[in-house]
Motif scaffolding. Structure first.
Motif, PDB file in Angstrom:
ATOM      1  N   TYR A 123      -3.649  26.169 -17.652  1.00  0.00           N
ATOM      2  CA  TYR A 123      -2.351  26.233 -18.307  1.00  0.00           C
ATOM      3  C   TYR A 123      -2.213  27.598 -18.934  1.00  0.00           C
ATOM      4  O   TYR A 123      -3.208  28.296 -19.169  1.00  0.00           O
ATOM      5  CB  TYR A 123      -2.212  25.148 -19.392  1.00  0.00           C
ATOM      6  CG  TYR A 123      -3.040  25.427 -20.619  1.00  0.00           C
ATOM      7  CD1 TYR A 123      -2.577  26.266 -21.636  1.00  0.00           C
ATOM      8  CD2 TYR A 123      -4.315  24.883 -20.761  1.00  0.00           C
ATOM      9  CE1 TYR A 123      -3.356  26.551 -22.745  1.00  0.00           C
ATOM     10  CE2 TYR A 123      -5.097  25.156 -21.863  1.00  0.00           C
ATOM     11  CZ  TYR A 123      -4.618  25.993 -22.852  1.00  0.00           C
ATOM     12  OH  TYR A 123      -5.392  26.290 -23.942  1.00  0.00           O
ATOM     13  N   GLN A 124      -0.993  28.003 -19.199  1.00  0.00           N
ATOM     14  CA  GLN A 124      -0.743  29.220 -19.966  1.00  0.00           C
ATOM     15  C   GLN A 124       0.510  29.024 -20.796  1.00  0.00           C
ATOM     16  O   GLN A 124       1.522  28.502 -20.311  1.00  0.00           O
ATOM     17  CB  GLN A 124      -0.571  30.441 -19.070  1.00  0.00           C
ATOM     18  CG  GLN A 124      -0.285  31.720 -19.864  1.00  0.00           C
ATOM     19  CD  GLN A 124      -0.765  32.957 -19.148  1.00  0.00           C
ATOM     20  OE1 GLN A 124      -0.849  32.991 -17.934  1.00  0.00           O
ATOM     21  NE2 GLN A 124      -1.085  33.999 -19.903  1.00  0.00           N
ATOM     22  N   CYS A 125       0.437  29.435 -22.053  1.00  0.00           N
ATOM     23  CA  CYS A 125       1.600  29.398 -22.945  1.00  0.00           C
ATOM     24  C   CYS A 125       2.147  30.814 -23.109  1.00  0.00           C
ATOM     25  O   CYS A 125       1.430  31.801 -22.939  1.00  0.00           O
ATOM     26  CB  CYS A 125       1.220  28.842 -24.321  1.00  0.00           C
ATOM     27  SG  CYS A 125       0.778  27.089 -24.282  1.00  0.00           S
ATOM     28  N   ARG A 126       3.421  30.891 -23.449  1.00  0.00           N
ATOM     29  CA  ARG A 126       4.034  32.194 -23.695  1.00  0.00           C
ATOM     30  C   ARG A 126       3.262  32.921 -24.795  1.00  0.00           C
ATOM     31  O   ARG A 126       2.816  32.301 -25.766  1.00  0.00           O
ATOM     32  CB  ARG A 126       5.503  31.992 -24.093  1.00  0.00           C
ATOM     33  CG  ARG A 126       6.395  33.185 -23.777  1.00  0.00           C
ATOM     34  CD  ARG A 126       7.853  32.836 -24.010  1.00  0.00           C
ATOM     35  NE  ARG A 126       8.111  32.521 -25.400  1.00  0.00           N
ATOM     36  CZ  ARG A 126       8.962  31.572 -25.807  1.00  0.00           C
ATOM     37  NH1 ARG A 126       9.613  30.854 -24.938  1.00  0.00           N
ATOM     38  NH2 ARG A 126       9.150  31.371 -27.091  1.00  0.00           N
ATOM     39  N   GLY A 127       3.132  34.224 -24.652  1.00  0.00           N
ATOM     40  CA  GLY A 127       2.224  34.983 -25.502  1.00  0.00           C
ATOM     41  C   GLY A 127       2.527  34.975 -26.977  1.00  0.00           C
ATOM     42  O   GLY A 127       1.653  35.287 -27.782  1.00  0.00           O
ATOM     43  N   ILE A 141       3.382  18.359 -20.032  1.00  0.00           N
ATOM     44  CA  ILE A 141       3.389  18.631 -18.598  1.00  0.00           C
ATOM     45  C   ILE A 141       2.750  17.532 -17.745  1.00  0.00           C
ATOM     46  O   ILE A 141       3.295  17.184 -16.693  1.00  0.00           O
ATOM     47  CB  ILE A 141       2.744  19.995 -18.310  1.00  0.00           C
ATOM     48  CG1 ILE A 141       3.569  21.102 -18.983  1.00  0.00           C
ATOM     49  CG2 ILE A 141       2.649  20.250 -16.812  1.00  0.00           C
ATOM     50  CD1 ILE A 141       3.066  22.500 -18.704  1.00  0.00           C
ATOM     51  N   PRO A 142       1.595  16.958 -18.112  1.00  0.00           N
ATOM     52  CA  PRO A 142       1.036  15.909 -17.255  1.00  0.00           C
ATOM     53  C   PRO A 142       2.013  14.773 -16.969  1.00  0.00           C
ATOM     54  O   PRO A 142       2.105  14.302 -15.831  1.00  0.00           O
ATOM     55  CB  PRO A 142      -0.180  15.427 -18.063  1.00  0.00           C
ATOM     56  CG  PRO A 142      -0.611  16.632 -18.827  1.00  0.00           C
ATOM     57  CD  PRO A 142       0.661  17.315 -19.219  1.00  0.00           C
ATOM     58  N   GLU A 143       2.740  14.347 -17.975  1.00  0.00           N
ATOM     59  CA  GLU A 143       3.730  13.296 -17.768  1.00  0.00           C
ATOM     60  C   GLU A 143       4.827  13.766 -16.822  1.00  0.00           C
ATOM     61  O   GLU A 143       5.309  13.006 -15.964  1.00  0.00           O
ATOM     62  CB  GLU A 143       4.336  12.874 -19.106  1.00  0.00           C
ATOM     63  CG  GLU A 143       5.369  11.764 -18.989  1.00  0.00           C
ATOM     64  CD  GLU A 143       5.981  11.388 -20.324  1.00  0.00           C
ATOM     65  OE1 GLU A 143       6.882  10.535 -20.340  1.00  0.00           O
ATOM     66  OE2 GLU A 143       5.553  11.947 -21.357  1.00  0.00           O
ATOM     67  N   CYS A 163       5.636  27.174 -21.474  1.00  0.00           N
ATOM     68  CA  CYS A 163       4.299  27.086 -20.899  1.00  0.00           C
ATOM     69  C   CYS A 163       4.369  26.595 -19.463  1.00  0.00           C
ATOM     70  O   CYS A 163       5.416  26.118 -19.015  1.00  0.00           O
ATOM     71  CB  CYS A 163       3.410  26.153 -21.724  1.00  0.00           C
ATOM     72  SG  CYS A 163       3.967  24.417 -21.718  1.00  0.00           S
ATOM     73  N   TYR A 164       3.253  26.707 -18.750  1.00  0.00           N
ATOM     74  CA  TYR A 164       3.159  26.092 -17.434  1.00  0.00           C
ATOM     75  C   TYR A 164       1.744  25.579 -17.218  1.00  0.00           C
ATOM     76  O   TYR A 164       0.789  25.975 -17.906  1.00  0.00           O
ATOM     77  CB  TYR A 164       3.563  27.057 -16.315  1.00  0.00           C
ATOM     78  CG  TYR A 164       2.610  28.203 -16.044  1.00  0.00           C
ATOM     79  CD1 TYR A 164       1.554  28.067 -15.153  1.00  0.00           C
ATOM     80  CD2 TYR A 164       2.791  29.437 -16.664  1.00  0.00           C
ATOM     81  CE1 TYR A 164       0.691  29.128 -14.884  1.00  0.00           C
ATOM     82  CE2 TYR A 164       1.935  30.498 -16.398  1.00  0.00           C
ATOM     83  CZ  TYR A 164       0.892  30.338 -15.515  1.00  0.00           C
ATOM     84  OH  TYR A 164       0.044  31.378 -15.261  1.00  0.00           O
ATOM     85  N   MET A 165       1.604  24.687 -16.260  1.00  0.00           N
ATOM     86  CA  MET A 165       0.308  24.160 -15.870  1.00  0.00           C
ATOM     87  C   MET A 165       0.302  24.027 -14.355  1.00  0.00           C
ATOM     88  O   MET A 165       1.319  23.699 -13.746  1.00  0.00           O
ATOM     89  CB  MET A 165       0.054  22.783 -16.515  1.00  0.00           C
ATOM     90  CG  MET A 165      -1.297  22.169 -16.163  1.00  0.00           C
ATOM     91  SD  MET A 165      -1.484  20.459 -16.784  1.00  0.00           S
ATOM     92  CE  MET A 165      -1.492  20.744 -18.563  1.00  0.00           C
ATOM     93  N   ARG A 166      -0.849  24.307 -13.765  1.00  0.00           N
ATOM     94  CA  ARG A 166      -1.003  24.081 -12.331  1.00  0.00           C
ATOM     95  C   ARG A 166      -2.417  23.589 -12.046  1.00  0.00           C
ATOM     96  O   ARG A 166      -3.358  23.884 -12.781  1.00  0.00           O
ATOM     97  CB  ARG A 166      -0.706  25.340 -11.526  1.00  0.00           C
ATOM     98  CG  ARG A 166      -1.631  26.525 -11.743  1.00  0.00           C
ATOM     99  CD  ARG A 166      -1.186  27.697 -10.857  1.00  0.00           C
ATOM    100  NE  ARG A 166      -1.937  28.915 -11.084  1.00  0.00           N
ATOM    101  CZ  ARG A 166      -3.033  29.268 -10.416  1.00  0.00           C
ATOM    102  NH1 ARG A 166      -3.521  28.450  -9.492  1.00  0.00           N
ATOM    103  NH2 ARG A 166      -3.638  30.417 -10.668  1.00  0.00           N
TER     104      ARG A 166
END
Length: 347
Positions: A123-127, A141-143, A163-166
Motif C-alpha cells: 500500500y502507499q498513502c499520499r506523502g 481498501i480490502p472491503e 492511498c492505494y493498495m495492490r
C-alpha cells in the motif's frame, strides 16, 4: 515558486473530486434532536446542535481521503481448492492495515513462497498524510476490493484519493513502472494563450523536486498546484523517469484542461489551475495572469468547482437557519419556564 507540504491537504484536486462527502454531512444537519432531562430546565438543543456540527466536520475530513478513483482486477481466480491463497490474502490485508498506522508505504509477501498460493502486496498513502489518516484510508481498501473485484481474484489494485493498495500472486507477470493505468482530465479548458507554457513549466517542477523529496513533491507554481509521488521502493532515477513519463502523458491526454491526474504503475502526478492563486500558497491577487479559462463544459470534473461553491453556500445558509431556530427554541423554553414559575407561586 512556493514550495509546500500540501496547502490543500484534504483534497488537492477538488476540481476532479465527486462531492460525495457533502450530502453525507447534510444528513447530519437535517435532523436536530432535542435532549432534556427531567426537572433540568429547557431542552439541550444548542449544545447538541454544536455536537452535530463537530461530527459532520470530522466525517467530511475523512470522506475525501477514501473517495474512489479507479480499480484494476485480474480475470483469473485462485485455483487451489484448499483455500490457502484466500487465507494468505486475508493475512496480507491484516498485515498491511496494521503497518499503515506507522508508515505510509509497506511492501510484503505472505505464504511459503509457492507460486500458486503466496501473495505479494503493498500500500502507499499520499506523502502528506499523517499515520492516522493513512490507516483510515488503507483499511477501506480490502472491503472495496472484495466488492469490486471479488475475494478470489489473483491480482487487484484499488486507488482511493489518499492511498492505494495492490496485490498479486507470486509469479504474476509484472507491469513496467511507466505503464499507464488511469487518466482523469477536467472538461473545463483554458482558451487563452500562455496556459500550455505555464503548465509545462509547472510539471517540470515535479521532475526537479521529486528526487529531493524522497519520492513525494507538492508545490504551487504560478497559480498551478502540482503534486507527484512515486512508489516507496522506486529508486530516485527511476522515480524521476516515471514522473517525466506521467507528465508527457498528461500533456498529451489532457491538453489545456485546467486540472488532471495521471496514474502509472509506480507513480502518479496531478495538477490544478487556480485563476486567483492556489489557496494558502500566497500566490493570490490575480495569479491567473489573464488566461481565459473558457466556457464551462458539461460532463467531467471541470464544472464541479462552481457546484461545490453553490452547495457550500446552501449548507452555510442552512447552518445559519438551524442556529437561529435553536436560539429561538432556547428563548421559548426560558420564557415558558418563567411563565410556569409565576403560575405556580415560584415552585
Amino acid at each position: 515558486m512556493n514550495h509546500h507540504r500540501n496547502p490543500l491537504k484534504k483534497n488537492p484536486f477538488i476540481h476532479l473530486l465527486p462531492q460525495s462527502s457533502i450530502p453525507f454531512c447534510f444528513f447530519f444537519l437535517k435532523f436536530p434532536i432535542h435532549l432534556q432531562k427531567p426537572h433540568m430546565g429547557p431542552p439541550l438543543t444548542t449544545p447538541f446542535f454544536l455536537i452535530v456540527l463537530s461530527i459532520c466536520s470530522s466525517t467530511c475530513s475523512y470522506a475525501d481521503l477514501t473517495t474512489f478513483v479507479y480499480k484494476g482486477c485480474a480475470n483469473q481466480r485462485f485455483q487451489d481448492p484448499s483455500g490457502i491463497s484466500s487465507q494468505n490474502l486475508k493475512s496480507l490485508y491484516a498485515n498491511l492495515i496494521s503497518q499503515s498506522s506507522t508508515t505510509n508505504f509497506y511492501n510484503t509477501t505472505t505464504g511459503n513462497g509457492q507460486l500458486t498460493t503466496s501473495i505479494s502486496g503493498l500500500y502507499q498513502c499520499r506523502g502528506d498524510l499523517s499515520n492516522s489518516d493513512c490507516n483510515t484510508c488503507v483499511k477501506k481498501i480490502p472491503e472495496a476490493i472484495q466488492k469490486i473485484c471479488g475475494g478470489d481474484t489473483i491480482a487487484a489494485r484499488v486507488q482511493l484519493d489518499g492511498c492505494y493498495m495492490r496485490y498479486e500472486v507470486v509469479g504474476f507477470p509484472p507491469a513496467s513502472a511507466t505503464t499507464l493505468l488511469y487518466k482523469q482530465c477536467a472538461s473545463n479548458r483554458a482558451s487563452g494563450s500562455g496556459f500550455d507554457d505555464r503548465l509545462e513549466s509547472a510539471l517540470e517542477q515535479i521532475q526537479k523536486g521529486i528526487g529531493n523529496g524522497k519520492g513525494y513533491y507538492a508545490a504551487a507554481y504560478q497559480s498551478i498546484y502540482v503534486l507527484g509521488q512515486c512508489e516507496g521502493d522506486l529508486g530516485t532515477a527511476d522515480c524521476v523517469n516515471c514522473v517525466k513519463t506521467a507528465a508527457e502523458n498528461g500533456r498529451s491526454a489532457c491538453g489545456s484542461s485546467l486540472s488532471g491526474r495521471i496514474y502509472l504503475q509506480q507513480c502518479y502526478i496531478g495538477y490544478t489551475y487556480y485563476p486567483n492563486g492556489v489557496p494558502g500558497s500566497g500566490t493570490g491577487g490575480g495569479g491567473g495572469g489573464g488566461i481565459d479559462t473558457g466556457e464551462m463544459e458539461k460532463g467531467g470534473g471541470g464544472g464541479r468547482h462552481n457546484t461545490q461553491k453553490t452547495v457550500a453556500i446552501v449548507i452555510g445558509g442552512l447552518a445559519g437557519l438551524f442556529l437561529g431556530i435553536a436560539f429561538l427554541l432556547v428563548l421559548k423554553s426560558a420564557f415558558m419556564k418563567k411563565k410556569d414559575k409565576y403560575s405556580h407561586g415560584g415552585y
